[in-house]
Design an enzyme around this catalytic site. Sequence first.
Site, mmCIF file in Angstrom:
data_model
loop_
_atom_site.group_PDB
_atom_site.id
_atom_site.type_symbol
_atom_site.label_atom_id
_atom_site.label_comp_id
_atom_site.label_asym_id
_atom_site.label_seq_id
_atom_site.Cartn_x
_atom_site.Cartn_y
_atom_site.Cartn_z
ATOM 1 N N ASP A 59 0.831 -1.202 0.000
ATOM 2 C CA ASP A 59 0.000 0.000 0.000
ATOM 3 C C ASP A 59 0.867 1.254 0.000
ATOM 4 O O ASP A 59 2.034 1.222 0.408
ATOM 5 C CB ASP A 59 -0.911 0.021 1.230
ATOM 6 C CG ASP A 59 -1.971 -1.060 1.191
ATOM 7 O OD1 ASP A 59 -2.219 -1.594 0.093
ATOM 8 O OD2 ASP A 59 -2.537 -1.372 2.251
ATOM 9 N N LYS A 60 0.285 2.358 -0.397
ATOM 10 C CA LYS A 60 1.002 3.630 -0.467
ATOM 11 C C LYS A 60 1.648 3.992 0.864
ATOM 12 O O LYS A 60 2.787 4.462 0.907
ATOM 13 C CB LYS A 60 0.042 4.739 -0.915
ATOM 14 C CG LYS A 60 0.689 6.112 -1.030
ATOM 15 C CD LYS A 60 -0.336 7.172 -1.408
ATOM 16 C CE LYS A 60 0.295 8.555 -1.425
ATOM 17 N NZ LYS A 60 -0.706 9.622 -1.729
#
Length: 215
Positions: A59-60
């Site tokens: 994920d970011k």
Amino acid sequence: MWFDDRKKSIMSNEMEKKYIMFHKPSGCVTAKSDEKHKTVMEYFDEELQEILHPVGRLDKDTEGLLLFTNDGKWNQQLMHPENHVEKTYFFWVLGELNEEKRKQLEQGVFLVGAKERTMPAILEIGEKAELQEIEHLFRGKKCSNVVKNPRNHVVMSGYLTIKEGKKHQVKRMLKAVGCYVVYLKRVSIGSLVLDDSLQLGEYRELKPEELELLK
């Protein structure tokens, strides 16, 4: 035109296989390109950007171990759901972790919208701290940017090992037992552990013995 395509195909077949360990920072997305966000590819030299592909994703806002390769077959084998490759994550959460919740996670929990439990996981409960004590992990962000009212918040750390790769799975599993993830870092894939000497945004090629660990 056909000659050029054939030439590219030959060059691709003869291309040296690359297997890269990358220490992903938060704030970038796992993608070859993105119109809105910085991507993991921007940390690589231009010639590597053209040939490498991420193995899976993070994920970011998740840091840690991310692999890259130009070996499509190896990529597919490592990420195939049926192989159940273990992935271990270090986390800090808002919320209480105890033996009851550990048993729930290790037996499998129902994620929101899911019809089946997650596969059994392994949870190692760590230590308690105040949110302000781990503010350095937010990389310049203030606690108030992570939670609305950070005062007097107690957080707990731990390690969660899973064998699946559902979207936001670690966050969703911990949420299922009443915990909110404020920091997440992948530390290992299978028996391969992130090199502590790699700073955020740095990468290196896997050693032969490390490749063997992933087989």
